[in-house]
Design a protein around this motif. Structure first.
Motif, short mmCIF file in Angstrom:
data_model
loop_
_atom_site.label_atom_id
_atom_site.label_comp_id
_atom_site.label_asym_id
_atom_site.label_seq_id
_atom_site.Cartn_x
_atom_site.Cartn_y
_atom_site.Cartn_z
N TYR A 47 0.82 -1.22 0.00
CA TYR A 47 0.00 0.00 0.00
C TYR A 47 0.86 1.27 0.00
O TYR A 47 0.33 2.37 -0.11
CB TYR A 47 -0.94 0.02 1.21
CG TYR A 47 -2.14 -0.88 1.05
CD1 TYR A 47 -3.31 -0.41 0.46
CD2 TYR A 47 -2.10 -2.20 1.48
CE1 TYR A 47 -4.42 -1.23 0.30
CE2 TYR A 47 -3.21 -3.03 1.32
CZ TYR A 47 -4.35 -2.54 0.72
OH TYR A 47 -5.45 -3.36 0.56
N ASN A 48 2.16 1.12 0.14
CA ASN A 48 3.05 2.29 0.19
C ASN A 48 3.33 2.79 -1.23
O ASN A 48 4.13 2.20 -1.97
CB ASN A 48 4.35 1.94 0.90
CG ASN A 48 5.20 3.18 1.17
OD1 ASN A 48 4.97 4.25 0.61
ND2 ASN A 48 6.20 3.02 2.04
N THR A 49 2.69 3.89 -1.60
CA THR A 49 2.85 4.42 -2.96
C THR A 49 4.10 5.28 -3.11
O THR A 49 4.31 5.89 -4.15
CB THR A 49 1.60 5.23 -3.36
OG1 THR A 49 1.38 6.27 -2.39
CG2 THR A 49 0.38 4.35 -3.46
N TYR A 50 4.91 5.34 -2.05
CA TYR A 50 6.21 6.03 -2.15
C TYR A 50 7.27 5.08 -2.71
O TYR A 50 8.20 5.51 -3.40
CB TYR A 50 6.66 6.55 -0.78
CG TYR A 50 6.07 7.89 -0.43
CD1 TYR A 50 6.78 9.07 -0.64
CD2 TYR A 50 4.79 7.98 0.12
CE1 TYR A 50 6.24 10.31 -0.32
CE2 TYR A 50 4.24 9.21 0.46
CZ TYR A 50 4.96 10.37 0.23
OH TYR A 50 4.41 11.60 0.54
N ILE A 51 7.12 3.80 -2.43
CA ILE A 51 8.14 2.84 -2.87
C ILE A 51 7.62 1.87 -3.94
O ILE A 51 8.39 1.08 -4.48
CB ILE A 51 8.69 2.03 -1.67
CG1 ILE A 51 7.58 1.22 -1.00
CG2 ILE A 51 9.35 2.97 -0.67
CD1 ILE A 51 8.08 0.30 0.10
N ASN A 52 6.31 1.93 -4.23
CA ASN A 52 5.74 1.06 -5.25
C ASN A 52 5.10 1.90 -6.36
O ASN A 52 4.46 2.92 -6.09
CB ASN A 52 4.65 0.15 -4.64
CG ASN A 52 5.20 -0.80 -3.61
OD1 ASN A 52 6.02 -1.67 -3.92
ND2 ASN A 52 4.77 -0.64 -2.37
N LEU A 53 5.27 1.46 -7.57
CA LEU A 53 4.64 2.14 -8.70
C LEU A 53 3.18 1.71 -8.82
O LEU A 53 2.79 0.63 -8.37
CB LEU A 53 5.37 1.80 -10.00
CG LEU A 53 6.81 2.33 -10.14
CD1 LEU A 53 7.45 1.80 -11.43
CD2 LEU A 53 6.82 3.85 -10.12
N LEU A 83 -1.10 1.84 -8.59
CA LEU A 83 -2.08 1.92 -7.50
C LEU A 83 -1.86 0.82 -6.48
O LEU A 83 -1.34 -0.25 -6.81
CB LEU A 83 -3.49 1.78 -8.08
CG LEU A 83 -4.01 2.92 -8.95
CD1 LEU A 83 -5.23 2.46 -9.75
CD2 LEU A 83 -4.36 4.13 -8.10
N PRO A 84 -2.26 1.05 -5.24
CA PRO A 84 -2.23 -0.04 -4.26
C PRO A 84 -3.24 -1.11 -4.68
O PRO A 84 -4.07 -0.88 -5.57
CB PRO A 84 -2.64 0.65 -2.95
CG PRO A 84 -3.30 1.93 -3.34
CD PRO A 84 -2.71 2.32 -4.65
N PRO A 85 -3.19 -2.28 -4.08
CA PRO A 85 -4.04 -3.40 -4.54
C PRO A 85 -5.54 -3.24 -4.29
O PRO A 85 -6.34 -3.93 -4.90
CB PRO A 85 -3.49 -4.59 -3.76
CG PRO A 85 -2.89 -3.98 -2.53
CD PRO A 85 -2.31 -2.68 -2.98
N ALA A 86 -5.90 -2.33 -3.39
CA ALA A 86 -7.32 -2.18 -3.04
C ALA A 86 -7.55 -0.79 -2.45
O ALA A 86 -6.59 -0.08 -2.11
CB ALA A 86 -7.74 -3.27 -2.05
#
Length: 349
Positions: A288-294, A296-299
């Motif tokens: 859910y961390n959109t700072y380290i993941n490209l 949208l979050p999964p839900a």
């Protein structure tokens, strides 16, 4: 019979008809006066407040009897006629009413047609942007649900997808986070958790079908992605007029493969709405961390309202990539196109 006798007889018949007609006219005047008088308040000069209860399923006759027995109307028949003439036959509502003897029949009918308090019904409101845990906590404190049961039921969409086929589009085991529509609801006391959840899912479908789906256009998002982005917008936006702008920033970032860097997603991980995030917070390992993941979050991270849902599928036509909160207390943001502009927009220390 002689001519004179015939004339006398004709005059006698005429007189009788005139007298009969006069009797009818006088009777009609009397009935009209009686009807009009019966519509008046029982005691306009010395009003007395009277509480009544109209049971569910009460007929007009039953309601008339309740009003008459409580001294609120003069005549039951006149009340029933007045209801019929008003076009409200069968439309008077059950509930608790605080009436008084200074009210005319038509005023009473008007009040009864709008509905009174129903002591068997309670109302609750779920604010926009609430998470499942917050919804459960609020309803539990209000004595409406068992918190643990509510959370258990909403933890897996499989508990409701047989009745709501749209939930089949979500991932296996996904919770109902984001899909319990935030609004004000009325329920009967003792309503089960399942029914409350279904009521909120019903409202989500209603809003999505009427206000969101017609605006999707060429947007290549799944249902889950729409609600997920809408939930982020809901948590980021403070002003309605900025929702489409914030939506545009996130859409633009997705297009150029840039992290969303939404503080709201980190707050969701932390389980608190921390106003200022630390560098450590933004590096938390979580999908859910959109700072380290490209992407949208999964839900979804919360329940978005209609304006955020619409903004998701109708982003503003701008090329902004950044926004930051103004320090004027309004909740407004400064939107910029480049990182340099973003830095310059920072408050001066």
């Amino acid at each position: 019979m002689s001519e004179i006798a015939r004339r006398k007889r004709s005059k006698g018949i005429l007189y009788k008809r005139i007298i009969f007609l006069l009797i009818i006219i006088i009777s009609l005047i009397f009935v009209k006066k009686y009807y009009d008088n019966s519509l008046l308040a029982v005691s306009a000069e010395n009003p007395v407040g009277i509480d009544i209860e109209v049971p569910v399923g009460s007929s007009t006759s039953k309601i008339a009897n309740i009003l008459k027995s409580n001294g609120l109307i003069r005549n039951e028949t006149v009340f029933k006629i007045a209801v019929k003439r008003s076009g409200l036959e069968g439309k008077l509502k059950a509930g608790s009413y605080a009436l008084n003897t200074s009210m005319s029949v038509n005023e009473i009918i008007d009040v009864l047609s709008k509905g009174g308090r129903n002591n068997n019904v309670i109302r609750f409101t779920i604010p926009e942007g609430y998470e499942l845990g917050q919804i459960a906590e609020k309803l539990s404190k209000e004595g409406i649900v068992d918190k643990e049961r509510f959370l258990a039921l909403t933890s897996d969409k499989g508990n409701f997808q047989d009745k709501y086929p749209f939930l089949m589009e979500l991932e296996e085991g996904q919770s109902l986070e984001g899909f319990l529509y935030p609004s004000t609801y009325e329920i009967f006391i003792g309503t089960k958790e399942e029914e409350i959840i279904e009521k909120m899912l019903d409202e989500f479908i209603k809003v999505f079908e009427s206000d969101v789906k017609p605006n999707i256009g060429s947007l290549d998002f799944t249902l889950n992605e729409i609600v997920t982005l809408a939930s982020i917008i809901e948590r980021e936006a403070k002003l309605d007029e900025e929702r489409e702008l914030i939506s545009a920033v996130f859409h633009n970032r997705l297009k150029v493969n840039m992290p969303l860097q939404s503080c709201a997603t980190v707050q969701y991980i932390l389980g608190e709405r921390k106003e200022v995030l630390t560098d450590k917070d933004t590096q938390i390992e979580s999908v859910y961390n959109t700072y380290i993941n490209l992407g949208l979050p999964p839900a979804p991270i919360a329940s978005p309202g209609k304006n955020s849902l619409i903004a998701t599928v109708k982003p503003a036509d701008v090329d902004y990539l950044f926004f930051r909160t103004k320090e004027d207390g309004t909740g407004a943001h400064t939107f910029t196109r480049t990182y340099e502009e973003h830095l310059r927009a920072a408050p001066k220390k």
